[in-house]
Each structure stands twice: as C-alpha cells, then as structure tokens.
Design an enzyme around this catalytic site. Sequence first.
Site, PDB file in Angstrom:
ATOM      1  N   HIS A  82       6.933  29.149  14.082  1.00 24.60           N
ATOM      2  CA  HIS A  82       6.015  28.540  15.042  1.00 24.60           C
ATOM      3  C   HIS A  82       4.887  29.490  15.400  1.00 24.60           C
ATOM      4  O   HIS A  82       3.716  29.084  15.510  1.00 24.60           O
ATOM      5  CB  HIS A  82       6.784  28.124  16.299  1.00 24.60           C
ATOM      6  CG  HIS A  82       6.031  27.170  17.169  1.00 24.60           C
ATOM      7  ND1 HIS A  82       5.284  27.576  18.244  1.00 24.60           N
ATOM      8  CD2 HIS A  82       5.911  25.817  17.120  1.00 24.60           C
ATOM      9  CE1 HIS A  82       4.737  26.520  18.833  1.00 24.60           C
ATOM     10  NE2 HIS A  82       5.100  25.436  18.160  1.00 24.60           N
ATOM     11  N   HIS A 120      -1.458  22.354  15.727  1.00 26.86           N
ATOM     12  CA  HIS A 120      -1.589  21.659  17.003  1.00 26.86           C
ATOM     13  C   HIS A 120      -2.991  21.057  17.110  1.00 26.86           C
ATOM     14  O   HIS A 120      -3.870  21.335  16.312  1.00 26.86           O
ATOM     15  CB  HIS A 120      -1.347  22.618  18.168  1.00 26.86           C
ATOM     16  CG  HIS A 120       0.099  22.968  18.355  1.00 26.86           C
ATOM     17  ND1 HIS A 120       0.919  22.298  19.216  1.00 26.86           N
ATOM     18  CD2 HIS A 120       0.875  23.916  17.762  1.00 26.86           C
ATOM     19  CE1 HIS A 120       2.136  22.815  19.175  1.00 26.86           C
ATOM     20  NE2 HIS A 120       2.134  23.801  18.289  1.00 26.86           N
ATOM     21  N   HIS A 170       6.229  19.581  13.042  1.00 24.52           N
ATOM     22  CA  HIS A 170       7.401  19.889  13.857  1.00 24.52           C
ATOM     23  C   HIS A 170       8.644  19.145  13.363  1.00 24.52           C
ATOM     24  O   HIS A 170       9.756  19.667  13.473  1.00 24.52           O
ATOM     25  CB  HIS A 170       7.113  19.589  15.329  1.00 24.52           C
ATOM     26  CG  HIS A 170       6.195  20.591  15.974  1.00 24.52           C
ATOM     27  ND1 HIS A 170       4.831  20.440  15.974  1.00 24.52           N
ATOM     28  CD2 HIS A 170       6.461  21.763  16.616  1.00 24.52           C
ATOM     29  CE1 HIS A 170       4.288  21.477  16.598  1.00 24.52           C
ATOM     30  NE2 HIS A 170       5.249  22.294  16.999  1.00 24.52           N
ATOM     31  N   HIS A 194       4.397  16.915  26.291  1.00 25.03           N
ATOM     32  CA  HIS A 194       4.773  18.072  25.479  1.00 25.03           C
ATOM     33  C   HIS A 194       4.365  19.393  26.137  1.00 25.03           C
ATOM     34  O   HIS A 194       5.185  20.287  26.329  1.00 25.03           O
ATOM     35  CB  HIS A 194       4.134  17.958  24.092  1.00 25.03           C
ATOM     36  CG  HIS A 194       4.051  19.252  23.349  1.00 25.03           C
ATOM     37  ND1 HIS A 194       2.879  19.994  23.284  1.00 25.03           N
ATOM     38  CD2 HIS A 194       4.968  19.959  22.650  1.00 25.03           C
ATOM     39  CE1 HIS A 194       3.097  21.085  22.578  1.00 25.03           C
ATOM     40  NE2 HIS A 194       4.349  21.098  22.182  1.00 25.03           N
ATOM     41  N   HIS A 215       6.565  22.623  28.136  1.00 23.45           N
ATOM     42  CA  HIS A 215       6.429  24.024  27.745  1.00 23.45           C
ATOM     43  C   HIS A 215       6.073  24.879  28.961  1.00 23.45           C
ATOM     44  O   HIS A 215       6.659  25.946  29.196  1.00 23.45           O
ATOM     45  CB  HIS A 215       5.343  24.178  26.680  1.00 23.45           C
ATOM     46  CG  HIS A 215       5.820  24.031  25.277  1.00 23.45           C
ATOM     47  ND1 HIS A 215       6.353  25.070  24.559  1.00 23.45           N
ATOM     48  CD2 HIS A 215       5.843  22.949  24.447  1.00 23.45           C
ATOM     49  CE1 HIS A 215       6.682  24.650  23.338  1.00 23.45           C
ATOM     50  NE2 HIS A 215       6.386  23.362  23.245  1.00 23.45           N
ATOM     51  N   PHE A 237       2.437  29.603  22.682  1.00 23.36           N
ATOM     52  CA  PHE A 237       2.747  29.182  21.314  1.00 23.36           C
ATOM     53  C   PHE A 237       3.440  30.285  20.519  1.00 23.36           C
ATOM     54  O   PHE A 237       4.338  30.021  19.719  1.00 23.36           O
ATOM     55  CB  PHE A 237       1.478  28.768  20.574  1.00 23.36           C
ATOM     56  CG  PHE A 237       1.011  27.372  20.855  1.00 23.36           C
ATOM     57  CD1 PHE A 237       1.822  26.454  21.492  1.00 23.36           C
ATOM     58  CD2 PHE A 237      -0.262  26.958  20.470  1.00 23.36           C
ATOM     59  CE1 PHE A 237       1.386  25.163  21.757  1.00 23.36           C
ATOM     60  CE2 PHE A 237      -0.705  25.676  20.722  1.00 23.36           C
ATOM     61  CZ  PHE A 237       0.115  24.782  21.369  1.00 23.36           C
ATOM     62  N   HIS A 276      11.619  19.730  21.119  1.00 25.25           N
ATOM     63  CA  HIS A 276      10.859  19.116  20.032  1.00 25.25           C
ATOM     64  C   HIS A 276      11.674  18.071  19.275  1.00 25.25           C
ATOM     65  O   HIS A 276      11.102  17.192  18.627  1.00 25.25           O
ATOM     66  CB  HIS A 276      10.303  20.188  19.100  1.00 25.25           C
ATOM     67  CG  HIS A 276       8.945  20.641  19.525  1.00 25.25           C
ATOM     68  ND1 HIS A 276       7.800  19.961  19.189  1.00 25.25           N
ATOM     69  CD2 HIS A 276       8.556  21.684  20.316  1.00 25.25           C
ATOM     70  CE1 HIS A 276       6.758  20.565  19.719  1.00 25.25           C
ATOM     71  NE2 HIS A 276       7.182  21.614  20.421  1.00 25.25           N
TER      72      HIS A 276
END
Length: 609
Positions: free
Chosen positions: A182, A205, A214, A335, A339, A356, A369
């Site tokens: 990632h 992204h 993902h 999403h 996070h 990230f 995810h």
Amino acid sequence: MASTVSSSSTPITLPNSSIQTSFLPKTSQLSIFKKKKPFNFVSKKLVSCKASNGDQNNELSSSSNRFDRRDVLLGLGGLYGATNLVSDPFAVAAPVAAPDLDLCERSTVTSKSAGTIKVACCPPKLKDAIDFKPPSFSKIRYRPAAHLVDRHYLDKFTRAMELMKGLPEDDPRNFMQQANVHCAYCNGAYDNSALGIPNQELQVHFSWLFFPFHRLYLYFYERILGKLIDDPDFAMPFWNWDSPDGMLIPEIYVDPNSPLYDEKRNVNHQPPNMVDLDFAGEEEELSKSDLIKSNLSLMYRQMVRNRTATLFHGFAYRAGDKPSPGQGAIENNPHTAIHRWVGDQRQPYKEDMGNFYSAGRDPLFYAHHSNIDRLWNIWKSLPGKKRCDFPDTDWLDSSFLFYDENADLVRVKVRDALETTTLGYDYQRVDLPWLRYKPTPRRPGQGRGRHGHSHDHDHGRAVAAETNNAAIIRNVYPVVLDKVVRIEVPRPKKYRTRLEKEEEEEVLVFQNIQLNRDVAVKFDVYINDEDDETPTRPEDSEFAGSFTNLPHNNHHPGVKLDTNMTLPISDLLEDLDVEGDENIVVTLVPKEGKGLVSIGNIKIDYIRD
C-alpha cells in the site's frame, strides 16, 4: 472529548421497519459468538450489467453484449470533455501499466509539524512476473463479519497472522512487506516509467483504480494467510461498519496480546465508542441514535444516489494522464473518514491508518477494505440499469503486480477483479439497514430531536450562523475555503423531460480542487440550505456530500494535489422541490484544513454513465 456513544442492550427501532436492532451487550463480543450457531452464509447473486463477467474477460467479444467505447465516452463527454480529465477518447489504448520494480524509489512522507522522512517500501525483486490465472476451487469461501466470528475461526485467523508476521523480513509474503504494498502504490514510490513516462507518479487513489486495486491486494493477502495455515478455504473478515452492530472496532482487533492488535490507533475510539462515518478530525458528542442515524443516512446517500460508474468508482485515469483525477463516492467518504477516525492523532504522521504510507501496518486496515470491497458487490446488486462497471478497455487492461501465496510475482489486470466469485470468494449476507435511511429535507425554524441535545450545540449554531451570514457570490473563482462560502450556480437545464431524468444524472462538478497532499482535509457541501439555527448533517437532503483527503505524498513533495469531484444532485433537487429553479445556492463549509483548499470552478453538468 471522545464520542460518548456506547454499546448497550437497549434496542433501537429502525425507521419503516419492525426490526429491533440490539446493540452489543456489555459482555464481550467474543463471548457472545461462542454461544451462537455458526453463521449461515448466503451468496447474493449480483445483477449482470449489459455484459457478463465472462464477456468482459473475453475482450467484450459477444456481439449481443459488445460495448462501443466511442458511444460510452460520448455519453461521458459532457463531464469529461469540460474538465479535460481524460485524453482523446479515440487515441490508442492507454491502460495504466504495472510498475517496474527496478525503478521503485523510497516513499517520501511529509508533515508541516514533523518534517520529512524517507520510507523504504519497495518490494524485493525475486523473479520475473507471470500473468495471473483465475484460481480453481471446489467451493466459494465466504468472508465473515468480524464481529460475528466464533472462537474456532479466531484461532485460525490469529495463527495465520502470527505466521505471516514471523516470515523472514525479505519474504514478500511477510506482514510488513504486505503493508508496504500500500505504501508503494499509494504514496509515490512508483511512477509510469514502464510506459516511457518517467517522473509521473503512479497513484491508485483518487481514480477508477481504487476499487480493483484494493480488491486484488486483499485477494493475494488472503491467499497468503490461507497458505500459511494450509487452508485454501480461509477467508479474511470484513469490518461491518455500515450496520449498527458492527460500528465498533471489532473486539478481535483490540486485544493487546493478539497479532491483530496495533498500538497506533486513536485511544479515544476504542470500544465501546462507535465509528463516525462523517468524522472530520474533531470529536462530536452525539447520542447513540443520532450517530447511527448520521452514519446510515450517509451510507444511503453514497450507495443509493451514486448510480453511475463514474460517480461510484471515480474518474478515468489512463497512462499519461495526470494522476488523481477524482475520487468515487465510497473512496471519498466513508473510506477516508474511517482511516482518519482509527489513526493515532498522537503520532507525527497520524500513523498507522491515518496516512497512506503506514495504513497497511494495521491489521484492521484489511478488514476495513474488505468491507469497502463488499460494498462494490452490493452497489452492483441494487436496482438501477446504470450500476455497471466501466466497459472501457483502458480500465479493464490496467494492471498491477503482487506476490502470491507461493512468493511468485504476478501481473494481474482489472478485468480479473470484476467479480469476487471469479476469485473464489463472496461475503456473509447481513442486513443493510441504511436502505431505510433516505435523507429528508430540513424544516427551517423547526428544531428536531437531534438538535435538542447538548452535543456540540454551540459550535453547530455558530457554523449555521456563519453559513447564513455568508454573502452569496457569483462566478468568482478560484475560491479559497478559509471561511464558509456561498455560491450561486446556474443550472443549464431548468426543465428536463422524463426520459432525460431516466437516462442522465444531474451532477455538481468541482474542478481543480487544490491542496497540499500531506494535510487532512474535509469540506461539506450543502445546497439551498437556509436554516440559520441548526447545523446541517448527513440525514438532511440539503447535505450534498463532502470532499476529503487522507495525508499522503508523491514523487515531488510540495507539488499540490489538483483533483476534481462530482456529486449527484438529481434526487436532492427533487427532495427539495427546486427542479424548476434556474440557480441553486451551494454552501461550502470547511470542517478540517480551513484555508488550505482552493476550488477553480463549480458547475452543473449531466452524465449518463
């Protein structure tokens, strides 16, 4: 103050339903599931959109189901042509190619307060890549809701994680190596050199690559876990945060002695506190029923009202295009909110889930995810003929590299990821309560139950008052969001025929949203919001959506993120009974990152796909 919502055994009645949802009792989640019968999996068949998965995997060759790329792109041309987000639709094919591992660089991580660090997250180059072949399997494996697993499952999962974390550091299947996948794809370690386009970041992204990347990432991660415990039918769990029973961090992830635990999480957001799917960096003291209503209303908006591939998946991103053209609905929110909610605010870069580069270091990331992946399946199963994946071969032929359970480097394409059942897995079927939480218009001057509470009431009134006092501007761009801004936006079509309403979505387009990549940002968008007494929330029809950014970086630290956003407003305008108006008033409310965002233009357009 942390959100004070807690679990209790008090049942809540869902609107338009006789179902009583009992929130997790005071005893631990795990002790409950010991007593439960093993969950009964039911696979929900997904609706086929114009072409089957097999057709798409066969170069769309069936004459009866063939897509004409020209027709599709013309259908999208109103939006894409205006925003210059894609290259010539009649140019040669330009799928994003898998990266060249030999050219992988250290990832740059920056923060105004913590400075700059370089992180090594490139994978080892052990062998040449082989092309992916669909797996053979005798039965579908089903991913369970994490809060419903029993002791037998937990023992297997825990053992698999222990083994993964115990692999040699240079084994690409090692947990840290998997976390680095990632980091590399999402924080600027790769570029498009494989296409002869050096110094251009490869970013999965903020585009149509978000969902398939993902899905495939988790697929190989899950296969490694299964291999380590010699169980090819093992399936990872999903965090069911879109349902009240699952809105806590699952208890299997909060035991400090478990390999599923991560110490770099927000200490104020541990159970029994419920997740806020509209989280904006600061705590709001919401009652349990208020928070559930907000979460489920947000889910309804994101899942039900974003009907087309562009709205759901995100903007097209082809080889040679500038990265990060625009997020889809679910990537944007919830999403990012989750996070941010999980990430540890005490850490210099908001690790782990709050950045990230480090998000994959938290085992909870994969459950999060997995639920995002599940929502892709559900989105395609909801009513509506527009709920189809892109037929564009530039999307279908975009590719990635992953190491599989045998430590073989595999090149896999988006077209390999269209259906989870092709990959051998599906999801436990659970209730979808958000289908019953359609937002409703506010009643100016009339307080509602949620406004009678003391939760952040003064702050809410202040925001509402600022909104009401903001002068309405017209065609003055760029706009800097250092305060609440109200803009009058003309509608190109005052009236639309019934056929036009059926075939096209009216959307609010935000062009050239610019901000520093390494800052957390959220601003909300309201339409025709005239109530100066109470704050607008996701359960209100006037709440059109939000823009969010999770801190990350690219090859060129300091170069701003320049992206776009579309919000569907067809249903919203109908709810507010303003479909015949010539203009709408768009209110922009900075919630996080005030003064750090500018917007180049706002307009209304119409899209078909």
